[in-house]
Design a protein around this motif. Structure first.
Motif, PDB file in Angstrom:
ATOM      1  N   LYS A 130       0.763  -1.199   0.033  1.00 12.48           N
ATOM      2  CA  LYS A 130       0.038  -0.056   0.027  1.00 12.48           C
ATOM      3  C   LYS A 130       0.912   1.063  -0.097  1.00 12.48           C
ATOM      4  O   LYS A 130       1.808   1.342   0.664  1.00 12.48           O
ATOM      5  CB  LYS A 130      -0.863  -0.011   1.222  1.00 12.48           C
ATOM      6  N   PRO A 131       0.508   2.286  -0.738  1.00 15.36           N
ATOM      7  CA  PRO A 131       1.209   3.539  -0.624  1.00 15.36           C
ATOM      8  C   PRO A 131       1.107   4.201   0.673  1.00 15.36           C
ATOM      9  O   PRO A 131       0.175   4.115   1.219  1.00 15.36           O
ATOM     10  CB  PRO A 131       0.692   4.502  -1.985  1.00 15.36           C
ATOM     11  N   VAL A 132       2.296   4.658   0.978  1.00 17.94           N
ATOM     12  CA  VAL A 132       2.466   5.441   2.320  1.00 17.94           C
ATOM     13  C   VAL A 132       1.841   6.605   2.076  1.00 17.94           C
ATOM     14  O   VAL A 132       2.208   7.389   1.164  1.00 17.94           O
ATOM     15  CB  VAL A 132       3.892   5.542   2.757  1.00 17.94           C
ATOM     16  N   GLU A 133       0.922   6.795   3.021  1.00 14.10           N
ATOM     17  CA  GLU A 133       0.149   8.132   3.068  1.00 14.10           C
ATOM     18  C   GLU A 133       1.128   9.258   3.495  1.00 14.10           C
ATOM     19  O   GLU A 133       1.672   9.135   4.737  1.00 14.10           O
ATOM     20  CB  GLU A 133      -1.227   8.348   3.724  1.00 14.10           C
ATOM     21  N   PRO A 134       0.994  10.149   2.845  1.00 16.54           N
ATOM     22  CA  PRO A 134       1.872  11.498   3.485  1.00 16.54           C
ATOM     23  C   PRO A 134       1.422  11.854   4.684  1.00 16.54           C
ATOM     24  O   PRO A 134       0.142  12.106   5.059  1.00 16.54           O
ATOM     25  CB  PRO A 134       1.919  12.811   2.225  1.00 16.54           C
ATOM     26  N   ILE A 135       2.139  12.218   5.902  1.00 16.59           N
ATOM     27  CA  ILE A 135       1.797  12.770   7.035  1.00 16.59           C
ATOM     28  C   ILE A 135       1.679  14.170   6.973  1.00 16.59           C
ATOM     29  O   ILE A 135       2.607  15.009   6.720  1.00 16.59           O
ATOM     30  CB  ILE A 135       2.928  12.418   8.094  1.00 16.59           C
ATOM     31  N   THR A 136       0.296  14.729   7.356  1.00 16.16           N
ATOM     32  CA  THR A 136      -0.057  15.843   7.164  1.00 16.16           C
ATOM     33  C   THR A 136       0.403  16.660   8.591  1.00 16.16           C
ATOM     34  O   THR A 136      -0.100  16.247   9.633  1.00 16.16           O
ATOM     35  CB  THR A 136      -1.487  16.141   6.883  1.00 16.16           C
ATOM     36  N   TYR A 137       1.062  17.659   8.511  1.00 15.38           N
ATOM     37  CA  TYR A 137       1.317  18.384  10.017  1.00 15.38           C
ATOM     38  C   TYR A 137       0.024  19.199  10.356  1.00 15.38           C
ATOM     39  O   TYR A 137      -0.210  19.938   9.374  1.00 15.38           O
ATOM     40  CB  TYR A 137       2.602  19.129   9.680  1.00 15.38           C
TER      41      TYR A 137
END
Length: 313
Positions: A130-137
């Motif tokens: 699964k693609p790693v979801e970007p961590i939203t700050y």
């Protein structure tokens, strides 16, 4: 100085180069044996790579296991070592090793067939793909300092108890209040009556007649909760104790001498109450000034209107 740097590089780099050459050597000789279809010799060379969990050696040994069923009996312990190497790599999220583990458990390579473990590693492989979801700050909002309690005091008025005082305090959302009201009347009475001026008892040797004058002895004390609805609107509700005595004036004359007359008060028991007081008020704030209005009830039988004026400080 240059000699020193050369010596350092030789100490660090040379062992790595020798190790890489050694690894390449046993895989190269294993590949040569595979071309000659000498699988026993190939197995011997690839086995050297298992001590280092060499991925290429594991792949080649797996291929020998699949294509040469006659050699499986002599390769069981070796394939178990391959299985252990793959488990270590899979634990470090190596997706290639996870895919190989699924084959090992489905086909029973180096271990008994286990559909449960094959299913576990299949789920694990799906997670890794699964693609790693970007961590939203998300900036942390600073918590607002708690609003200090503001106190208030003011004049409290009701129709039958026009003299009163209200005090209290309100915080960020809730508060409290206390209130006392009276009409400053403390008249005593000598008799009791009921209904519309009907005496309960008559003094001996005298005539009695009611006048049209009436008075009330009244006081109430209550306390309760204040709720801040908006920055300018508040509501309050509370309970307490109160007393209301309706007094009716009457005159008496001596039957033996009508010139002897006296004036007294009688308590009307049908319209006098004592017990629980309940308040409901609304306060509107204008700057530091507030105006209030509402009502109160005594024993839920008598209702009076409230009003007030005061200051926040």
């Amino acid at each position: 100085m240059k000699r020193l740097w050369i010596l350092i590089l030789l100490v660090i780099v040379l062992p790595e180069c020798l190790l890489a050459q050694q690894r390449t050597e046993y895989n190269r000789k294993g590949d040569e044996a595979m071309k000659r279809q000498d699988y026993s010799d190939a197995r011997m060379w690839y086995e050297e790579g298992i001590s280092n969990c060499d991925s290429y050696s594991i792949n080649q040994l797996t291929a020998i296991w699949k294509t040469n069923k006659k050699m499986r009996a002599s390769m069981r312990s070796l394939m178990t070592k391959c299985l252990n190497c793959l488990t270590v790599k899979a634990t470090d999220n190596d997706s290639t090793a996870v895919a190989q583990l699924i084959v090992y458990y489905n086909e029973g390579i180096g271990t008994p067939i286990s559909e449960e473990l094959a299913s576990y590693w299949s789920d694990r492989l799906e997670e890794l793909r699964k693609p790693v979801e970007p961590i939203t700050y998300v900036p942390v909002q600073e918590r607002k300092p708690r609003e200090p309690m503001k106190f208030f005091a003011g004049y409290a008025f009701s129709i039958e108890a026009p003299y009163g005082l209200t005090v209290g305090g309100v915080g960020e959302r809730f508060g409290w209040y206390a209130r006392f009201r009276t009409n400053m009347s403390f008249n005593d009475y000598t008799n009791e009556c009921k209904g519309t001026d009907e005496f309960i008892s008559y003094p001996e040797n005298s005539s009695m007649k009611f006048t049209n004058k009436k008075k009330v002895n009244c006081f109430a004390a209550s306390a309760g909760l204040v709720i801040k609805c908006t920055p300018w609107l508040y509501t309050s509700i509370g309970l307490g104790y109160g007393k209301r005595e309706l007094l009716c004036e009457f005159n008496t004359w001596d039957k033996n001498d009508i010139n002897i007359a006296n004036t007294y008060w009688a308590k009307n028991i049908d319209y006098s109450y004592e017990g629980v007081v309940a308040d409901l008020d609304f306060m509107v704030k204008f700057g530091s000034i507030f105006v209030s209005a509402g009502c109160n009830t005594l024993n839920f039988k008598y209702v009076d209107l409230n009003a007030g004026l005061g200051l926040f400080f």
